[in-house]
Design an enzyme around this catalytic site. Structure first.
Site, PDB file in Angstrom:
ATOM      1  N   ASP A   1      -7.637   6.271  -2.243  1.00 52.53           N
ATOM      2  CA  ASP A   1      -6.860   5.085  -1.885  1.00 52.53           C
ATOM      3  C   ASP A   1      -6.489   4.326  -3.155  1.00 52.53           C
ATOM      4  O   ASP A   1      -7.283   3.534  -3.676  1.00 52.53           O
ATOM      5  CB  ASP A   1      -7.662   4.176  -0.949  1.00 52.53           C
ATOM      6  CG  ASP A   1      -6.800   3.086  -0.323  1.00 52.53           C
ATOM      7  OD1 ASP A   1      -5.655   2.905  -0.783  1.00 52.53           O
ATOM      8  OD2 ASP A   1      -7.261   2.428   0.623  1.00 52.53           O
TER       9      ASP A   1
ATOM     10  N   HIS B   1      -1.976   0.623   7.138  1.00 52.82           N
ATOM     11  CA  HIS B   1      -2.300   0.964   5.751  1.00 52.82           C
ATOM     12  C   HIS B   1      -1.847   2.384   5.452  1.00 52.82           C
ATOM     13  O   HIS B   1      -1.689   3.212   6.359  1.00 52.82           O
ATOM     14  CB  HIS B   1      -3.813   0.836   5.541  1.00 52.82           C
ATOM     15  CG  HIS B   1      -4.238   0.911   4.108  1.00 52.82           C
ATOM     16  ND1 HIS B   1      -3.785   0.050   3.141  1.00 52.82           N
ATOM     17  CD2 HIS B   1      -5.089   1.769   3.469  1.00 52.82           C
ATOM     18  CE1 HIS B   1      -4.336   0.345   1.982  1.00 52.82           C
ATOM     19  NE2 HIS B   1      -5.124   1.394   2.150  1.00 52.82           N
TER      20      HIS B   1
ATOM     21  N   CYS C   1       0.811  -1.214   0.000  1.00 54.17           N
ATOM     22  CA  CYS C   1       0.000   0.000   0.000  1.00 54.17           C
ATOM     23  C   CYS C   1       0.846   1.267   0.000  1.00 54.17           C
ATOM     24  O   CYS C   1       0.498   2.256  -0.671  1.00 54.17           O
ATOM     25  CB  CYS C   1      -0.955  -0.006   1.190  1.00 54.17           C
ATOM     26  SG  CYS C   1      -0.135  -0.075   2.805  1.00 54.17           S
TER      27      CYS C   1
END
Length: 662
Positions: A464, A448, A404
């Site tokens: 995201d 994250h 991520c």
């Protein structure tokens, strides 16, 4: 104290007590420290049983010096939690080699009590509390054995030890409830007491979030007032990174604000967080928090920071809004959100310039970047390759495999190259719903990273980019991604039904998960009702008793009165004459109560023999048992030739006798 002849059973009791006291430390200290303790105990046992070599004073001093050197080499200090406990355990192990007097044994047992207390410097979980109780019981039983080495057997010693601990419970409860609490801790722990705590790092390098996600440790737990939000909205904001040096990300200048500066656009979510210690001040909050808990600072980047590093569990209540408009952007903040090092990502700059020329609008440029991630065979993986000196270009055009933080960092670099203010946000995503207690468990593995871009009409907007590559990470969580990778299944290649079958738990996995949930819920209840009893909880308890605004002096007086009252009650119990109960008579009376429940009640004037004859006439089916019990009782009670095992036979007959109404 006099020199005593070492009884092997007393020595065995001492070793058993030491083993129980030291065992929890095997999870925290190097195994060689536990081995030194075990070697000292085994050596002494060999001396007593097999006549091994008994070391003299010079050898014992040499072993002690070697132990000090070894502990110092291990920790580079003799002070602190870990070296202190290591010294205590190793030296008490060597103490076995010089046990001679009763005083030596007693000192060793009291050191074991100290070692038991020392285990709470590492944690205060329920299992540790139960184990500490067992260890204290073993040490107390060993103390009983030392003072009465031939008077009691093992079962009697354990029973007496348990009785003594049980009688201490009322006193413990009174002291626990009424001992004056103060805000904060009573003493400062050494720095190494907080080593090993896992928390969100204050910088982001390629792979840093991925390294954190390998830990299954709990980061925090969350109770929502009402139904929790859907998984796609569970973004737990931790830190915001605006400074980029071409490789890593750091926090930029932030300032404290008194209240949230955004406009909510949906209903508030109220929830309660139990944050695990991390030795970091960051306080995760559902994106975006609207209030500042007591002891926290609200930062201009909408993050929360505690007044000091969090080294104990922390409870706080928050209200958040998952949809919002943050408004205008200050000039200095805008400049930081557009900065890129001159030499960073030349190919990324060219690509972003192309998108800016083709689309113009910031939303369209952001969408072009997400489409690029979807179209160009990017792979979301838990094992990304290492990147070189220019990680942005290498990731976007060469490697195309990442976690991520790779996607968030590359996306923000592209946005800045296109003239769109942007920044990286790190925190946690999702959480596991514990159905046993109806709360969320957020683990370090849920760490994250995502991006925020600033739009004139909306303020800071969350984007995201991981969702463009691996929507399963957003909807199902990292654990589901990890399980799919372990099965060799590619993300995005499965239908919904195939995904369900692949993630379906087996019977054993389901039972194990339920067990973990109930154990976690039990530990959380232990923490809330026992460990977390601080000044505020004590004030609430006293207020419920009608004792508002009680002073320290009155609280100390109340504590003293409670202790004296319990002591007086125990003293009266000891002074009260005790009736001597014949064990044979007690067993026979239990037999009579059983017959009474079956309709055969013994008259007050009726002797044992007469009652037996009447009972046999009314219930001939019990003739053999009734007469055998009566014979044993009369022989034990009035006879002169009772056999040693006759009382045991009587108890067995009465226990097995189960009469019923005809």
């Amino acid at each position: 104290m006099n020199v005593i002849s070492v009884d092997r059973r007393v020595l065995a009791s001492l070793m058993a007590a030491g083993g129980f006291a030291v065992a929890p430390h095997a999870l925290e200290l190097p195994l060689w420290i536990i081995a030194v303790f075990a070697a000292g105990a085994a050596w002494r046992y060999g001396i007593e049983v097999f006549q091994w070599y008994r070391p003299g004073r010079l050898v014992r001093f040499g072993l002690m010096a070697l132990t000090l050197v070894a502990v110092f080499r291990q920790y580079h200090s003799l002070l602190g939690r870990d070296p202190g406990m290591a010294l205590l355990i190793t030296l008490i192990g060597l103490k076995f080699l010089e046990l001679k007097t009763t005083r030596d044994f007693v000192v060793s047992l009291f050191v074991f009590y100290l070692i038991i207390l020392g285990s709470f410097l590492y944690g205060q979980s329920l299992w540790l509390g139960v184990w500490a109780l067992l260890a204290a019981g073993m040490s107390t039983a060993a103390l009983v054995h030392l003072t009465q080495p031939t008077g009691l057997n093992l079962r009697q010693r354990l029973r007496l030890s348990g009785t003594m601990l049980a009688k201490a419970v009322p006193l413990m409860i009174v002291v626990y409830l009424l001992f004056p609490r103060i805000s904060g801790t009573l003493w400062g722990l050494p720095a190494d007491a907080h080593s090993g705590l896992t928390g969100m790092p204050d910088t982001m390098q390629p792979g840093s979030i991925r390294n954190l996600s390998e830990s299954s440790e709990v980061a925090f737990r969350v109770d929502f007032d009402g139904t929790p939000p859907p998984a796609r909205e569970l973004y737990w904001r931790g830190l915001v990174f605006t400074e980029f040096d071409g490789r890593g990300w750091q926090r930029g200048p932030v300032h404290r604000v008194e209240a949230a500066s955004f406009v909510p656009q949906n209903e508030a979510r109220r929830y309660h967080v139990t944050l695990e210690p991390s030795n970091k001040p960051w306080m995760p909050a559902l994106d975006l928090p609207a209030i500042r808990p007591r002891g926290a600072r609200y930062q201009s980047d909408f993050t929360l920071e505690y007044r000091e590093p969090i080294r104990e569990r922390l409870n706080y209540t928050l209200t958040s809004y998952t949809r919002y408009n943050t408004g205008a952007l200050e000039l200095a903040e805008r400049a930081r959100a557009l900065h890129l090092p001159p030499a960073a990502g030349p190919r990324a700059r060219a690509l972003a310039a192309q998108w800016q020329q083709e689309h113009g609008e910031p939303q369209q440029v952001a969408q072009a970047a997400l489409d690029y991630f979807r179209r160009e065979n990017f792979v979301y993986t838990l094992s990304p390759p290492l990147l070189g000196d220019d990680p942005v270009d290498e990731f976007l055009f060469d490697v195309r495999r990442g976690f991520c933080e790779h996607y968030a960092a590359a996306f923000v670099a592209l946005m800045r190259a296109a003239g769109i203010p942007s920044r990286v946000v790190v925190g946690y995503l999702g959480g596991e719903l514990n159905t046993a207690g109806d709360y969320l468990i957020v683990r370090q593995s849920d760490a994250h990273a995502w991006a925020e871009i600033w739009l004139a009409e909306r303020g800071w907007v969350r984007v995201d980019p991981t969702g463009a590559i691996a929507p399963e990470r957003i909807e199902l969580g990292l654990d589901a991604v990890r399980r799919l990778e372990q099965q060799g299944l590619a993300l995005g290649s499965l239908s919904e039904e195939a995904m369900r079958r692949a993630l379906e738990l087996g019977w054993f996995e389901f039972v194990a998960r339920q067990g973990r949930w109930y154990w976690d819920y039990t530990n959380l209840a232990w923490y809330r009702w026992v460990v977390d009893y601080g000044k505020e909880r004590q004030e609430g308890f006293l207020a419920a008793l009608g004792l508002d605004d009680i002073s320290w002096g009155r609280l100390t007086g109340l504590l003293t009165a409670g202790v004296l009252l319990i002591t007086l009650l125990y003293a009266l119990q000891l002074w009260r004459p005790k009736k001597s109960v014949d064990p044979a008579q007690a067993t026979y009376l239990r037999f009579c109560r059983k017959l009474a429940r079956a309709g055969l009640k013994r008259a007050p004037h009726e002797g044992a023999h007469a009652f037996a004859e009447r009972a046999v006439n009314q219930r001939p089916d019990f003739t053999e048992t009734i007469r055998a019990i009566t014979k044993h009782y009369n022989n034990l009670r009035y006879g002169k030739n009772a056999r040693p095992g006759e009382l045991r036979e009587l108890k067995k007959l009465v226990t097995e006798f189960k009469p019923k109404h005809p």
